[in-house]
Design an enzyme around this catalytic site. Structure first.
Site, PDB file in Angstrom:
ATOM      1  N   ASP A   1       5.223  -9.534 -26.136  1.00 51.27           N
ATOM      2  CA  ASP A   1       5.177 -10.297 -27.396  1.00 51.27           C
ATOM      3  C   ASP A   1       6.555  -9.890 -28.280  1.00 51.27           C
ATOM      4  O   ASP A   1       6.882 -10.771 -28.815  1.00 51.27           O
ATOM      5  CB  ASP A   1       4.084  -9.475 -28.098  1.00 51.27           C
ATOM      6  CG  ASP A   1       2.655  -9.281 -27.441  1.00 51.27           C
ATOM      7  OD1 ASP A   1       2.230 -10.511 -27.222  1.00 51.27           O
ATOM      8  OD2 ASP A   1       2.206  -8.228 -27.086  1.00 51.27           O
TER       9      ASP A   1
ATOM     10  N   HIS B   1      -2.064  -5.636 -28.906  1.00 48.53           N
ATOM     11  CA  HIS B   1      -1.694  -6.741 -28.093  1.00 48.53           C
ATOM     12  C   HIS B   1      -2.814  -7.891 -28.057  1.00 48.53           C
ATOM     13  O   HIS B   1      -3.649  -7.867 -27.133  1.00 48.53           O
ATOM     14  CB  HIS B   1      -1.319  -6.359 -26.487  1.00 48.53           C
ATOM     15  CG  HIS B   1      -1.334  -7.481 -25.569  1.00 48.53           C
ATOM     16  ND1 HIS B   1      -0.245  -8.374 -25.684  1.00 48.53           N
ATOM     17  CD2 HIS B   1      -1.839  -8.020 -24.743  1.00 48.53           C
ATOM     18  CE1 HIS B   1      -0.583  -9.196 -24.875  1.00 48.53           C
ATOM     19  NE2 HIS B   1      -1.481  -9.103 -24.155  1.00 48.53           N
TER      20      HIS B   1
HETATM   21  P1  NAX Z   1      -4.607 -11.478 -11.477  1.00 49.63           P
HETATM   22  O1  NAX Z   1      -6.121 -11.831 -11.401  1.00 49.63           O
HETATM   23  O2  NAX Z   1      -3.939 -12.535 -10.547  1.00 49.63           O
HETATM   24  O3  NAX Z   1      -4.553 -10.255 -10.482  1.00 49.63           O
HETATM   25  C1  NAX Z   1      -5.342  -9.095 -10.979  1.00 49.63           C
HETATM   26  C2  NAX Z   1      -5.390  -8.172  -9.623  1.00 49.63           C
HETATM   27  O4  NAX Z   1      -6.039  -6.877 -10.098  1.00 49.63           O
HETATM   28  C3  NAX Z   1      -6.448  -8.831  -8.382  1.00 49.63           C
HETATM   29  O5  NAX Z   1      -5.422  -8.890  -7.146  1.00 49.63           O
HETATM   30  C4  NAX Z   1      -7.403  -7.816  -8.517  1.00 49.63           C
HETATM   31  O6  NAX Z   1      -7.844  -7.710  -7.264  1.00 49.63           O
HETATM   32  C5  NAX Z   1      -6.698  -6.401  -9.041  1.00 49.63           C
HETATM   33  N1  NAX Z   1      -7.763  -5.599  -9.481  1.00 49.63           N
HETATM   34  C6  NAX Z   1      -8.825  -5.497 -10.069  1.00 49.63           C
HETATM   35  N2  NAX Z   1      -9.481  -4.532 -10.254  1.00 49.63           N
HETATM   36  C7  NAX Z   1      -8.815  -3.548  -9.795  1.00 49.63           C
HETATM   37  C8  NAX Z   1      -8.596  -2.072  -9.499  1.00 49.63           C
HETATM   38  N3  NAX Z   1     -10.011  -1.392 -10.066  1.00 49.63           N
HETATM   39  N4  NAX Z   1      -7.793  -1.568  -9.061  1.00 49.63           N
HETATM   40  C9  NAX Z   1      -6.883  -1.995  -8.463  1.00 49.63           C
HETATM   41  N5  NAX Z   1      -6.837  -3.588  -8.544  1.00 49.63           N
HETATM   42  C10 NAX Z   1      -7.444  -4.317  -9.244  1.00 49.63           C
HETATM   43  O7  NAX Z   1      -4.196 -11.152 -12.763  1.00 49.63           O
HETATM   44  P2  NAX Z   1      -2.643 -11.264 -13.444  1.00 49.63           P
HETATM   45  O8  NAX Z   1      -2.349 -12.467 -13.780  1.00 49.63           O
HETATM   46  O9  NAX Z   1      -1.871 -10.400 -12.288  1.00 49.63           O
HETATM   47  O10 NAX Z   1      -3.004 -10.061 -14.636  1.00 49.63           O
HETATM   48  C11 NAX Z   1      -3.313  -8.997 -14.692  1.00 49.63           C
HETATM   49  C12 NAX Z   1      -3.558  -8.284 -16.021  1.00 49.63           C
HETATM   50  O11 NAX Z   1      -2.743  -8.439 -16.966  1.00 49.63           O
HETATM   51  C13 NAX Z   1      -4.972  -9.174 -16.712  1.00 49.63           C
HETATM   52  O12 NAX Z   1      -5.757  -8.092 -17.355  1.00 49.63           O
HETATM   53  C14 NAX Z   1      -4.120  -9.724 -17.869  1.00 49.63           C
HETATM   54  O13 NAX Z   1      -4.968 -10.182 -18.857  1.00 49.63           O
HETATM   55  C15 NAX Z   1      -3.035  -8.787 -18.273  1.00 49.63           C
HETATM   56  N6  NAX Z   1      -1.783  -9.554 -18.994  1.00 49.63           N
HETATM   57  C16 NAX Z   1      -1.080  -8.841 -20.143  1.00 49.63           C
HETATM   58  C17 NAX Z   1      -0.165  -9.007 -20.977  1.00 49.63           C
HETATM   59  C18 NAX Z   1       0.400  -7.958 -21.766  1.00 49.63           C
HETATM   60  O14 NAX Z   1       1.367  -8.418 -22.551  1.00 49.63           O
HETATM   61  N7  NAX Z   1      -0.035  -6.830 -22.035  1.00 49.63           N
HETATM   62  C19 NAX Z   1       0.506 -10.475 -20.592  1.00 49.63           C
HETATM   63  C20 NAX Z   1      -0.060 -10.956 -19.348  1.00 49.63           C
HETATM   64  C21 NAX Z   1      -1.353 -10.731 -18.706  1.00 49.63           C
HETATM   65  O15 NAX Z   1      -2.175 -11.911 -19.318  1.00 49.63           O
END
Ligand code: NAX
Length: 328
Positions: free
Chosen positions: A159, A187
């Site tokens: 952000d 956020h």
């Molecule tokens: P993806 O769905 O591509 O990847 C997430 C990965 O996490 C998957 O491979 C899944 O198998 C794995 N996972 C799920 N549960 C797990 C656990 N208990 N232990 C270990 N691995 C686990 O998501 P992606 O685009 O990489 O985004 C990840 C997270 O970042 C999401 O929650 C998203 O909302 C968040 N974001 C946060 C942002 C921020 O500024 N704070 C911005 C970007 C993003 O949206």
């Protein structure tokens, strides 16, 4: 030669993980002279893809990469961890209420917090990226009573970077001329990007802009809704920019903010600026010697006060909801 730093990344097989791991391994997280060992945590369904990413990391022959371990066991993943990037989270799916989302993520971040408490190195630094990031960080922090609370942080650097970029575009300034921007609060769409203390080439940014309507009706909503705009355009959520922000967050925390500048981090509140103690809220912070301090004494005007309060109220609601679910 330096001992390698253990860096744990959860959700390593996801799209942010894919953009993040190569930059950690090439030295952008900690520094060009700091060797790293990677630990990748995934759920069982993600292990195979994580192994594929590890093969590619091997194929880069990064001089600083001293090992990769892949596991679905948090106790193994956080064993001796110095830096933990908690990226994996449960996304909101159709029909899911906010309470369901908080509960599903509690099921991830509570055990991970405990595993950090029981296994991580004494100097552990945690960044939570997975959404809802501030409240997930709070859940993990509460499950780690032996780790100093301030080691648990949530990412608002994306952000922060988005706001700098928008401000540069509006004023024609170089990104590198913009300093002291602040993201306050959660956020989420309620976040408040504050330019009243920001500087553009040494001049007050709000005075340079001198356009309250642009501030209220364009700048703030554009920054706050940028994630949705990226999904609309790209057909997938921000990944490379999120990974870049995670790199920036940890790099700044470890190596310090530049003289005369500050950054934005979601951190446990000490009560500063009327934010209830313990809430993980974004503040202006100065990083130094591996720690950080909230910038004190900023004058908060009426325009800012209303917006900070609204975002902080949302954080308090999320905290009350997860407390009600027994996650704190
Ligand atoms: P993806 O769905 O591509 O990847 C997430 C990965 O996490 C998957 O491979 C899944 O198998 C794995 N996972 C799920 N549960 C797990 C656990 N208990 N232990 C270990 N691995 C686990 O998501 P992606 O685009 O990489 O985004 C990840 C997270 O970042 C999401 O929650 C998203 O909302 C968040 N974001 C946060 C942002 C921020 O500024 N704070 C911005 C970007 C993003 O949206």
């Amino acid at each position: 030669t330096r001992t390698p730093v253990n860096v744990t990344v959860t959700g390593a097989a996801g799209q942010i993980g894919y953009a993040l791991l190569f930059r950690i391994a090439s030295g952008h997280l900690l520094g060009a002279d700091v060797p790293v060992k990677l630990r990748l945590l995934e759920i069982p369904q993600g292990l195979k893809a994580a192994e594929g990413t590890a093969m590619e990391l091997d194929d880069c022959a990064f001089p600083l990469l001293r090992g990769i371990e892949i596991t679905d066991d948090p106790n193994v993943a956080f064993d001796g961890a110095n830096v933990a990037l908690l990226v994996g989270a449960r996304p909101r799916t159709k029909g899911m209420e906010r309470g369901d989302l908080l509960e599903a993520n509690g099921g991830i971040f509570k055990p991970q917090g405990k595993a950090i408490n029981d296994n991580a190195a004494d100097d552990i630094k945690v960044l939570v990226v997975g959404n809802p990031a501030n409240t997930n960080a709070l859940i993990a922090q509460a499950a780690a009573p032996d780790v100093p609370a301030e080691r648990f942080t949530a990412m608002t650097r994306l952000d922060h970077n988005r706001a700098i970029s928008q401000l540069a575009a509006k004023t024609g300034a170089a990104v590198s001329d913009i300093k002291r921007l602040t993201i306050w609060g959660n956020h989420s769409a309620t976040q408040y990007p504050d330019i009243f203390h920001a500087e553009i080439a040494g001049k007050n940014a709000a005075e340079v802009v001198n356009d309250q309507q642009w501030l209220a009706d364009e700048f703030i909503p554009t920054v706050a809704k940028r994630g949705a705009a990226i999904i609309e355009a790209r057909g997938a959520s921000s990944a490379a920019s999120a990974a870049n922000a995670a790199i920036d967050h940890v790099h700044t925390w470890v190596n310090g903010t530049a003289e005369g500048d500050w950054t934005s981090m979601g951190i446990p509140s000490d009560g500063s600026y009327g934010v209830p103690e313990g809430l993980i809220s974004s503040f202006p912070v100065i990083c130094k010697d591996g720690g950080y301090e909230i910038v004190q004494g900023l004058d908060v005007n009426e325009f800012s006060r209303t917006r900070i309060d609204a975002s902080v109220a949302e954080l308090a609601e999320e905290r009350d909801a997860v407390r009600g679910l027994g996650l704190l």
